[in-house]
Design an enzyme around this catalytic site. Structure first.
Site, PDB file in Angstrom:
ATOM      1  CG  HIS A   1      -1.544  -4.851  -8.550  1.00 60.51           C
ATOM      2  ND1 HIS A   1      -2.570  -4.303  -7.818  1.00 60.51           N
ATOM      3  CD2 HIS A   1      -2.148  -5.589  -9.527  1.00 60.51           C
ATOM      4  CE1 HIS A   1      -3.735  -4.694  -8.315  1.00 60.51           C
ATOM      5  NE2 HIS A   1      -3.504  -5.472  -9.358  1.00 60.51           N
TER       6      HIS A   1
ATOM      7  CG  HIS B   1      10.066 -11.640 -24.646  1.00 63.67           C
ATOM      8  ND1 HIS B   1      11.321 -11.085 -24.692  1.00 63.67           N
ATOM      9  CD2 HIS B   1       9.313 -10.970 -25.559  1.00 63.67           C
ATOM     10  CE1 HIS B   1      11.345 -10.132 -25.604  1.00 63.67           C
ATOM     11  NE2 HIS B   1      10.127 -10.042 -26.148  1.00 63.67           N
TER      12      HIS B   1
HETATM   13  C1  COA Z   1      -3.073   8.007 -11.237  1.00 59.18           C
HETATM   14  C2  COA Z   1      -3.799   7.748  -9.952  1.00 59.18           C
HETATM   15  C3  COA Z   1      -2.915   6.893  -9.013  1.00 59.18           C
HETATM   16  C4  COA Z   1      -4.089   9.112  -9.304  1.00 59.18           C
HETATM   17  O1  COA Z   1      -4.875   8.913  -8.181  1.00 59.18           O
HETATM   18  P1  COA Z   1      -5.206  10.202  -7.271  1.00 59.18           P
HETATM   19  O2  COA Z   1      -3.935  10.788  -6.740  1.00 59.18           O
HETATM   20  O3  COA Z   1      -6.226   9.770  -6.276  1.00 59.18           O
HETATM   21  O4  COA Z   1      -5.770  11.246  -8.323  1.00 59.18           O
HETATM   22  P2  COA Z   1      -7.206  11.932  -8.408  1.00 59.18           P
HETATM   23  O5  COA Z   1      -8.271  10.940  -8.668  1.00 59.18           O
HETATM   24  O6  COA Z   1      -7.343  12.830  -7.202  1.00 59.18           O
HETATM   25  O7  COA Z   1      -7.045  12.832  -9.706  1.00 59.18           O
HETATM   26  C5  COA Z   1      -6.176  13.939  -9.745  1.00 59.18           C
HETATM   27  C6  COA Z   1      -6.151  14.462 -11.174  1.00 59.18           C
HETATM   28  O8  COA Z   1      -5.477  13.517 -12.009  1.00 59.18           O
HETATM   29  C7  COA Z   1      -6.338  13.081 -13.061  1.00 59.18           C
HETATM   30  N1  COA Z   1      -6.103  11.654 -13.238  1.00 59.18           N
HETATM   31  C8  COA Z   1      -6.300  10.672 -12.333  1.00 59.18           C
HETATM   32  N2  COA Z   1      -5.954   9.496 -12.832  1.00 59.18           N
HETATM   33  C9  COA Z   1      -5.536   9.725 -14.086  1.00 59.18           C
HETATM   34  C10 COA Z   1      -5.079   8.869 -15.102  1.00 59.18           C
HETATM   35  N3  COA Z   1      -4.963   7.538 -14.904  1.00 59.18           N
HETATM   36  N4  COA Z   1      -4.732   9.413 -16.282  1.00 59.18           N
HETATM   37  C11 COA Z   1      -4.856  10.750 -16.473  1.00 59.18           C
HETATM   38  N5  COA Z   1      -5.292  11.614 -15.543  1.00 59.18           N
HETATM   39  C12 COA Z   1      -5.636  11.089 -14.349  1.00 59.18           C
HETATM   40  C13 COA Z   1      -7.753  13.400 -12.590  1.00 59.18           C
HETATM   41  O9  COA Z   1      -8.624  13.581 -13.666  1.00 59.18           O
HETATM   42  C14 COA Z   1      -7.524  14.652 -11.805  1.00 59.18           C
HETATM   43  O10 COA Z   1      -7.399  15.715 -12.697  1.00 59.18           O
HETATM   44  P3  COA Z   1      -7.870  17.225 -12.294  1.00 59.18           P
HETATM   45  O11 COA Z   1      -7.015  17.625 -11.133  1.00 59.18           O
HETATM   46  O12 COA Z   1      -7.601  18.015 -13.541  1.00 59.18           O
HETATM   47  O13 COA Z   1      -9.315  17.116 -11.946  1.00 59.18           O
HETATM   48  C15 COA Z   1      -5.127   6.974 -10.168  1.00 59.18           C
HETATM   49  O14 COA Z   1      -6.133   7.800 -10.756  1.00 59.18           O
HETATM   50  C16 COA Z   1      -4.962   5.757 -11.024  1.00 59.18           C
HETATM   51  O15 COA Z   1      -4.979   5.790 -12.254  1.00 59.18           O
HETATM   52  N6  COA Z   1      -4.793   4.594 -10.323  1.00 59.18           N
HETATM   53  C17 COA Z   1      -4.704   3.311 -10.922  1.00 59.18           C
HETATM   54  C18 COA Z   1      -5.795   2.463 -10.289  1.00 59.18           C
HETATM   55  C19 COA Z   1      -5.715   1.029 -10.733  1.00 59.18           C
HETATM   56  O16 COA Z   1      -5.541   0.712 -11.877  1.00 59.18           O
HETATM   57  N7  COA Z   1      -5.863   0.150  -9.740  1.00 59.18           N
HETATM   58  C20 COA Z   1      -5.857  -1.267  -9.946  1.00 59.18           C
HETATM   59  C21 COA Z   1      -7.078  -1.872  -9.327  1.00 59.18           C
HETATM   60  S1  COA Z   1      -7.207  -3.588  -9.665  1.00 59.18           S
END
Ligand code: COA
Length: 218
Positions: free
Chosen positions: A144, A135
């Site tokens: 998104h 709410h």
């Molecule tokens: C946070 C986020 C944006 C980072 O993406 P990225 O920049 O490509 O990051 P990477 O995958 O290269 O990961 C980098 C580091 O962050 C960590 N990490 C990534 N996502 C994380 C999260 N959600 N929570 C905690 N740690 C995370 C990885 O383990 C990695 O750690 P390391 O360096 O120790 O190995 C992405 O992981 C995420 O959570 N996106 C949301 C996706 C989503 O929900 N989309 C909707 C689709 S319908």
């Protein structure tokens, strides 16, 4: 009413499901920049450039592109090329929408999502499968809420934000425009800059690429 779906990826499949379940529309096909086939999900697949130039008899469009900035840009391009086209708000029949909520043009609410009383869903914003917008919250233009995410009461999610899968925003917390809350993170205090935040409680992970932003005044 004839509707066309811009985008031909995974998100577009779910948008198509919503439109079919919503009823009242005839799906006239999908539109993508580089079609690799003649059809998609059994509907005609059109080339974007040709489609926008020839302007076929279409009443409405859904922008089924997950990337917030690209979705916003494509919406602006369509509006310029086809000024009479409508961008209806679309709602899956299993979603729960308060009669006191507002859904803006081009927004979409997926299956089993909840938009509670006095919440506002901005233009071309997505409330994805099972997400909850509590709410008095505001989900900004082009933002998104990913599947299973929750925004507590009176949350303020800025334009172009992504609240990742299963992430939570504590009631009353603000997210700056363009910021990202990673999957599973919990925002317990305001996220004041355009950055990526992860963890529980959420902390800043890195600056966000600022070359692509949502510009609602466009
Ligand atoms: C946070 C986020 C944006 C980072 O993406 P990225 O920049 O490509 O990051 P990477 O995958 O290269 O990961 C980098 C580091 O962050 C960590 N990490 C990534 N996502 C994380 C999260 N959600 N929570 C905690 N740690 C995370 C990885 O383990 C990695 O750690 P390391 O360096 O120790 O190995 C992405 O992981 C995420 O959570 N996106 C949301 C996706 C989503 O929900 N989309 C909707 C689709 S319908």
């Amino acid at each position: 009413m004839r509707i066309v779906i811009f985008g031909a990826g995974g998100h577009a499949k779910v948008v198509c499901d919503v439109i079919e379940a919503f009823g009242g529309f005839t799906v006239a096909g999908f539109v993508t920049p580089d079609p690799e086939a003649a059809t998609y999900l059994g509907y005609p697949l059109h080339r974007e450039e040709t489609f926008l130039r020839t302007g076929p008899a279409i009443d409405a469009a859904a922008i089924a592109i997950g990337d917030n900035a690209v979705r916003w840009r494509v919406a602006a391009q369509i509006r310029t090329a086809l000024p009479k086209i409508a961008f209806p708000a679309l709602v899956h029949p299993t979603a729960v929408i308060s009669s006191r909520a507002i859904l803006s043009e081009g927004s979409i609410v997926m299956a089993r999502a909840v938009v509670n009383a006095a919440a506002l869903v901005g233009r071309f914003a997505i409330v994805n499968t099972g997400a909850i917008l509590e709410h008095d919250s505001r989900l900004g233009d082009g933002a998104h809420l990913a599947p299973g995410s929750v925004v507590g009461g009176a949350g303020q999610i800025g334009d172009g934000c992504l609240v990742g899968i299963g992430a939570t925003v504590r009631p009353g917390v603000r997210m700056a425009a363009g910021s990202v809350l990673g999957a599973g993170a919990v925002a317990v205090s305001h996220l004041e800059e355009m950055a990526v935040f992860v963890g529980v409680p959420a902390v800043r992970m890195k600056q966000r690429n600022q070359t692509r932003t949502i510009a609602p005044e466009d």
